[in-house]
Design a protein around this motif. Structure first.
Motif, PDB file in Angstrom:
ATOM      1  N   LEU A  53     -19.324   5.717 -28.483  1.00 18.27           N
ATOM      2  CA  LEU A  53     -17.565   6.542 -27.782  1.00 18.27           C
ATOM      3  C   LEU A  53     -16.868   7.057 -28.755  1.00 18.27           C
ATOM      4  N   ILE A  56     -17.176  10.074 -30.061  1.00 18.31           N
ATOM      5  CA  ILE A  56     -17.272  11.010 -29.569  1.00 18.31           C
ATOM      6  C   ILE A  56     -15.839  11.546 -28.523  1.00 18.31           C
ATOM      7  N   GLN A  57     -14.964  10.331 -29.008  1.00 16.76           N
ATOM      8  CA  GLN A  57     -12.924  10.669 -29.123  1.00 16.76           C
ATOM      9  C   GLN A  57     -13.206  11.422 -31.037  1.00 16.76           C
ATOM     10  N   LEU A  59     -14.904  14.063 -31.430  1.00 13.83           N
ATOM     11  CA  LEU A  59     -15.435  15.671 -32.065  1.00 13.83           C
ATOM     12  C   LEU A  59     -13.864  16.545 -31.257  1.00 13.83           C
ATOM     13  N   ARG A  71     -17.430  20.333 -22.353  1.00 20.89           N
ATOM     14  CA  ARG A  71     -17.383  19.429 -22.801  1.00 20.89           C
ATOM     15  C   ARG A  71     -18.075  18.080 -22.452  1.00 20.89           C
ATOM     16  N   THR A  72     -17.931  17.671 -21.058  1.00 23.49           N
ATOM     17  CA  THR A  72     -18.445  16.846 -20.626  1.00 23.49           C
ATOM     18  C   THR A  72     -20.269  17.247 -20.628  1.00 23.49           C
ATOM     19  N   ARG A  74     -21.411  18.623 -23.735  1.00 26.89           N
ATOM     20  CA  ARG A  74     -21.527  18.747 -25.456  1.00 26.89           C
ATOM     21  C   ARG A  74     -21.251  17.167 -24.852  1.00 26.89           C
ATOM     22  N   ASP A  75     -20.378  16.661 -24.987  1.00 25.26           N
ATOM     23  CA  ASP A  75     -20.671  14.585 -24.885  1.00 25.26           C
ATOM     24  C   ASP A  75     -22.272  14.592 -24.555  1.00 25.26           C
ATOM     25  N   GLU A  76     -22.408  14.641 -23.553  1.00 25.29           N
ATOM     26  CA  GLU A  76     -23.777  14.159 -22.871  1.00 25.29           C
ATOM     27  C   GLU A  76     -24.800  14.236 -23.713  1.00 25.29           C
ATOM     28  N   PHE A  78     -24.513  14.843 -27.119  1.00 24.87           N
ATOM     29  CA  PHE A  78     -24.017  14.588 -28.660  1.00 24.87           C
ATOM     30  C   PHE A  78     -24.845  12.684 -28.355  1.00 24.87           C
ATOM     31  N   THR A  79     -24.048  12.297 -26.936  1.00 25.95           N
ATOM     32  CA  THR A  79     -24.677  11.008 -27.122  1.00 25.95           C
ATOM     33  C   THR A  79     -26.037  10.542 -26.825  1.00 25.95           C
TER      34      THR A  79
END
Length: 283
Positions: A53, A56-57, A59, A71-72, A74-76, A78-79
């Motif tokens: 997390l 992610i902040q 990015l 963005r949701t 991309r973050d998913e 990436f996670t």
């Protein structure tokens, strides 16, 4: 008259909610839904969650023209990629590479984040390259050969260009110092046919009462992006294998390149003969 309209409205809401529940129950019968649910639960309890997390902040913010759902997504992706990486420094390297994009739309970062764990497992290094082109992410991918020779190629990932699993490769050759390498100009947009809003509507039938399932939908949609990106990466790696020593070969005369190729074939023949002899002894 007012009572009749009120009754019709309540019946419409009830029917809509009932249809949405039936659709959700239908999805619960599928194995992929339970796998996504399990992943979502594990993500809430694993110790690595806080570190991911934090990454992610850090990015890079997406371009203002990017859709809110991007963005949701991309973050998913990436996670999920960070969860596959065994070493924390690999996740930090991925963050650094993704932040090298120039005014990203999200598609280019998603594509690279999806294939990054595969490259790491193959002992390949990913190095960000400076670019002045908007919505593009340029990286160099390389590895050390059996003679400690450095072999590399370049990905130019464009967030505005369309890419499908059937998009043909159109690489070009370039020379750096005494090395010859291949540049792959890739798109990343529309690698998955439907967008996130359409995907969510298919599951929820646009029901506001079931928006609690949206995180699960984001996870499932990210899986489809990861799968398609890695399938296309296999297409690229197959093309690289066909090029053999021509990839990142030193700019030597043709006869020298042919000699190297011949030596490699002879070495492989010797290895095969040794393997056969060893198998015969074991018998």
């Amino acid at each position: 008259m007012a009572n009749q309209q009120r009754n019709l409205t309540s019946e419409s809401i009830f029917q809509r909610f009932f249809t949405s529940v039936l659709a959700l129950l239908g999805q619960l019968r599928e194995l992929e839904t339970w796998q996504t649910l399990l992943y979502w639960v594990l993500w809430r309890v694993i110790p690595k969650r806080r570190r991911i997390l934090r990454l992610i902040q850090e990015l890079q913010p997406l371009h203002q023209n990017a859709s809110p759902e991007m963005r949701t997504l991309r973050d998913e992706v990436f996670t999920k990629s960070c969860l596959e990486l065994k070493r924390p420094e690999h996740a930090e390297t991925l963050l650094e590479v993704l932040n090298g994009a120039h005014h990203p739309l999200g598609f280019e970062q998603i594509f690279l984040a999806a294939i990054y764990p595969v490259l790491v497992k193959r002992d390949m290094a990913v190095i960000p390259m400076a670019t002045g082109t908007e919505h593009r992410l340029d990286v160099e991918v390389g590895y050390l050969g059996h003679n400690e020779d450095y072999f590399f190629w370049v990905f130019e990932i464009d967030g505005t260009k369309r890419l499908t699993l059937g998009t043909p490769l159109n690489p070009r050759e370039a020379v750096r110092d005494d090395k010859r390498y291949v540049v792959y100009s890739l798109g990343s947009n529309r690698l998955v046919d439907t967008d996130f809003a359409e995907y969510a509507e298919r599951w929820l039938l646009d029901s506001p009462r079931l928006t609690i399932a949206l995180p699960l939908l984001a996870a499932a949609y990210a899986d489809q992006w990861i799968l398609n990106a890695r399938l296309y990466l296999n297409h690229i790696l197959t093309d690289l294998k066909k090029r053999n020593y021509y990839v990142t070969a030193m700019t030597v005369p043709d006869f020298e390149r042919e000699r190297l190729s011949l030596l490699r074939r002879l070495s492989l023949d010797r290895l095969r003969k040794r393997r056969l002899q060893s198998e015969r002894r074991k018998r």
